[in-house]
Every structure is written in structure tokens, then in C-alpha cells.
Design an enzyme around this catalytic site. Structure first.
Site, PDB file in Angstrom:
ATOM      1  N   PRO A  86     -25.634  39.209 -23.628  1.00 59.94           N
ATOM      2  CA  PRO A  86     -26.762  39.873 -23.500  1.00 59.94           C
ATOM      3  C   PRO A  86     -26.948  41.128 -23.648  1.00 59.94           C
ATOM      4  CG  PRO A  86     -25.151  38.726 -21.362  1.00 59.94           C
ATOM      5  CD  PRO A  86     -24.660  38.453 -22.748  1.00 59.94           C
ATOM      6  N   SER A 132     -24.758  43.903 -28.682  1.00 65.70           N
ATOM      7  CA  SER A 132     -24.791  42.735 -28.043  1.00 65.70           C
ATOM      8  C   SER A 132     -25.093  42.055 -27.613  1.00 65.70           C
ATOM      9  CB  SER A 132     -22.912  43.430 -27.607  1.00 65.70           C
ATOM     10  OG  SER A 132     -21.416  44.069 -28.494  1.00 65.70           O
ATOM     11  N   LYS A 176     -10.432  43.785 -40.959  1.00 63.98           N
ATOM     12  CA  LYS A 176     -12.102  43.419 -41.589  1.00 63.98           C
ATOM     13  C   LYS A 176     -13.001  44.320 -41.592  1.00 63.98           C
ATOM     14  CE  LYS A 176     -15.422  40.575 -40.626  1.00 63.98           C
ATOM     15  NZ  LYS A 176     -16.993  41.489 -41.735  1.00 63.98           N
ATOM     16  N   ARG A 194     -23.477  30.682 -19.500  1.00 68.07           N
ATOM     17  CA  ARG A 194     -23.796  32.709 -19.729  1.00 68.07           C
ATOM     18  C   ARG A 194     -23.277  33.237 -18.584  1.00 68.07           C
ATOM     19  NH1 ARG A 194     -28.845  35.663 -20.732  1.00 68.07           N
ATOM     20  NH2 ARG A 194     -29.118  37.271 -19.222  1.00 68.07           N
ATOM     21  N   HIS A 198     -50.562  44.997 -33.058  1.00 71.70           N
ATOM     22  CA  HIS A 198     -50.525  45.907 -31.893  1.00 71.70           C
ATOM     23  C   HIS A 198     -49.563  45.079 -30.515  1.00 71.70           C
ATOM     24  CE1 HIS A 198     -50.642  48.802 -34.026  1.00 71.70           C
ATOM     25  NE2 HIS A 198     -51.818  49.231 -34.890  1.00 71.70           N
ATOM     26  N   VAL A 214     -23.764  41.224 -37.561  1.00 73.30           N
ATOM     27  CA  VAL A 214     -24.424  42.800 -37.023  1.00 73.30           C
ATOM     28  C   VAL A 214     -23.833  44.070 -36.885  1.00 73.30           C
ATOM     29  CG1 VAL A 214     -26.129  43.450 -34.602  1.00 73.30           C
ATOM     30  CG2 VAL A 214     -25.282  40.701 -35.325  1.00 73.30           C
ATOM     31  N   GLY A 227     -18.504  41.481 -29.002  1.00 71.83           N
ATOM     32  CA  GLY A 227     -18.846  40.866 -27.896  1.00 71.83           C
ATOM     33  C   GLY A 227     -18.111  39.799 -28.483  1.00 71.83           C
ATOM     34  N   GLN A 243     -21.094  33.240 -27.833  1.00 71.32           N
ATOM     35  CA  GLN A 243     -21.358  32.473 -26.822  1.00 71.32           C
ATOM     36  C   GLN A 243     -20.900  30.560 -27.163  1.00 71.32           C
ATOM     37  OE1 GLN A 243     -25.015  31.471 -24.193  1.00 71.32           O
ATOM     38  NE2 GLN A 243     -23.980  29.649 -23.293  1.00 71.32           N
ATOM     39  N   HIS A 276     -34.401  40.488 -23.386  1.00 75.02           N
ATOM     40  CA  HIS A 276     -33.540  39.844 -24.379  1.00 75.02           C
ATOM     41  C   HIS A 276     -33.193  38.558 -24.588  1.00 75.02           C
ATOM     42  CE1 HIS A 276     -32.924  39.343 -28.734  1.00 75.02           C
ATOM     43  NE2 HIS A 276     -31.849  39.750 -28.272  1.00 75.02           N
TER      44      HIS A 276
END
EC number: 1.1.1.27
Length: 313
Positions: A122, A120, A41, A89, A169, A15, A80, A83, A176
Site C-alpha cells: 500500500p 509499491s 530477472k 491488509r 480537470h 511494474v 514488495g 497480497q 490510493h
């Protein structure tokens, strides 16, 4: 938009690196700094991206540490833990809470005037955590929220109705995640309510079709992950859109994760709601007229987030 804009991205994973790529293509910064706990990295991503500098507007892309982020206009946090199979969670939240306790103070130390954009997951929980750890005003701590989910919703509607996605629209609001809601009562095409458009276009639009589209939107990430292992291109474009709205002071209405303080009868929770986004971050939250079912579902979504937060604070 100011001439010399600096953006820092914390996290050089899929991401983070895709976000830098999108920002470069959008010509949205004159300097982009990539920070990652894995310095090799971060350096490798910066090198790879920099090698394409001849094809975009002038921009310096480099890796560094938190000191190198000093003076950033926007700091985007994509770092982050992911999972793991069998991990709850709550376990993931606690793991990322500890990661953010090491990231946010360093970001704030060198960027006291920046806007913090959390990506990141959740995301709603981590945006609230960032808000608390940073001490920043709520307007300058934003989450990517349901901007991507809203885009997915519009895309899937466009596929069904065979209409340009830009002419549809609507919003996905709330968490999220699994408790997000689709605002069918607000969905319009060509100025018509979606049900009116269904009749005018002779397209199927019954309850089962609506549920399938909503379910596909809600589970879109799972389907992509099943196919290719991770989602990153679309979210990078969503982040680019938010950054664009900020830097160009567009006052765009985007469903970013914003702090609710009584809007929709919800308090002290970050979640995706239509918000006016401009040069200073979130300028205002718009209370759109939801129907009773949508209001109840949004309240339930907030409760889901609140329960997770109560386990931390």
C-alpha cells in the site's frame, strides 16, 4: 533538465520493468539501473530493454546491486510482496515493512541526495515507512499516490462525456485504495462545473451515474487484475509523469502521496493530495476548496491510513 541523469529502479517485476520501458521511451535518463533480489530477472529485463536502445534517445540500461545505484537523481521503489488470497491488509503491510527495512537503508547509503519515489502498495503506508527509515526531508520522499486514480477518473469521465481526457480537470484524493475520494465539487470541463456542463451537453449526470463512475475508478485495479492478473502499464506511465515533473522542474500539480502537516486538518500521514512537484521533489501542498462531504471523507481516509500506521509505529 540536466544532461546526465541517473535513475534506479528497485524491483524488476511487472511494474518495475514497465516503468523502465516508459522512462526509456520518454528519454528521461542517460542511465537506468535495475536492482532486484532475483538477479537473473533484473539482468534479463535489462538485456531485453537494452536491445531496443537503437529506437530511443541514448540511454544505458543495466542491472546491478545497490552499489551500482550510487549517484542516482531519483530512486524508484517498486519492490514488495503482493497480497495473497486470504491475507489481511495488516499482514501485507508488516511483510512489506520488513522488506523495506532491507531496501531503504541500502538506497540511502549510496544515494543520500536522491529523491525517493515509492510505488509499491500500500503506497501511502510504504511512503511513510520510507520517510521514517530514510531520515530524508519530506520533500524528497514521495509516493505515486492517486496520480493513476486521477487519470482513471478523468478517462472514465471523458468516455461518458465524449470529451478529450486532457480537457477534463479533477482529482482523486486520499488513500490510493478503498477510502479514496472523488472531488466532484472541483470537477470542471471547458471551465464549467461538471453539473453545469451536464446541463449544457444534455448528458446524464445524476447521483447514481456519479457513484458508478467513482466506484469504477476505485475498483479499476481489481477489474484489471481479474482480467489479466496485474496492473502495470498505466502505473508505469503515471510514474513517468512524476519523474518528468521532477527532472524538468515543471512545478506541476500532481496528486502524489505527500506528508500532511496540518493541511486539511490532517497530520502525520502520507496521502494523495494536489502537490507542486519540481526539481527538489514536493515543493508545496495545495489546499483545494473541498465541500463538507469531501472534507469529511478525506478525514476518514486519513484515519484509515493512521490506523494501519499505528499498528507498526
Amino acid at each position: 533538465m540536466k544532461k546526465n541523469t541517473k535513475i534506479s529502479v528497485i524491483g524488476a517485476g511487472f511494474v518495475g520493468s514497465s516503468t523502465v520501458f516508459a522512462l526509456m521511451n520518454g528519454g528521461l535518463a542517460s542511465e537506468i539501473v535495475i536492482v532486484d533480489v532475483n538477479k537473473d530477472k533484473a539482468e534479463g529485463e535489462a538485456m531485453d530493454l537494452s536491445h531496443g536502445a537503437a529506437f530511443v534517445k541514448p540511454v544505458v540500461v543495466k542491472s546491478g546491486d545497490y552499489k551500482d545505484t550510487e549517484g542516482s537523481d531519483i530512486v524508484i521503489i517498486t519492490a514488495g510482496a503482493a497480497q495473497k488470497p486470504g491475507e489481511t491488509r495488516l499482514e501485507l503491510i508488516n511483510k512489506n515493512y520488513n522488506i523495506f527495512k532491507s531496501i531503504v537503508p541500502e538506497v540511502v547509503k549510496y544515494n543520500p541526495n536522491a529523491i525517493l519515489l515509492v510505488v509499491s502498495n500500500p503506497v501511502d503506508i510504504l511512503t511513510y515507512i520510507t520517510y521514517k527509515l530514510s531520515g530524508f526531508p519530506k520533500s524528497r520522499v514521495i509516493g505515486s499516490g492517486t496520480v493513476l486514480d486521477t487519470s482513471r477518473f478523468r478517462y472514465m469521465l471523458s468516455e461518458h462525456f465524449e470529451i478529450d481526457v486532457r480537457n477534463i480537470h479533477t482529482y482523486i484524493m486520499g488513500e490510493h485504495g478503498d477510502s479514496e475520494i472523488a472531488t466532484w465539487s472541483l470537477t470542471n470541463i471547458a471551465g464549467m462545473d461538471v453539473n453545469e456542463y451536464c446541463e449544457a451537453s444534455c448528458k446524464k449526470c445524476d447521483g447514481s451515474l456519479k457513484y458508478k463512475i467513482y466506484d469504477d475508478v476505485k475498483n479499476a485495479a481489481y477489474h484489471v487484475i481479474e482480467k489479466k492478473g496485474a496492473t502495470y502499464y498505466a502505473v508505469a506511465l503515471a510514474v513517468k509523469r512524476i519523474v518528468e515533473a521532477i527532472l524538468r522542474d515543471e512545478n506541476s500539480i500532481l496528486t502524489v502521496s505527500s506528508l500532511l502537516e496540518g493541511q486539511y486538518g490532517i497530520k502525520d500521514v502520507y496521502m494523495g493530495v494536489p502537490s507542486i512537484v519540481g526539481i527538489n521533489g514536493v515543493k508545496d501542498i495545495i489546499e483545494v476548496p473541498l465541500n463538507d462531504e469531501e472534507k469529511n471523507n478525506l478525514t476518514d481516509s486519513a484515519k484509515t491510513l493512521k490506523e494501519s500506521l499505528d499498528s507498526i509505529f
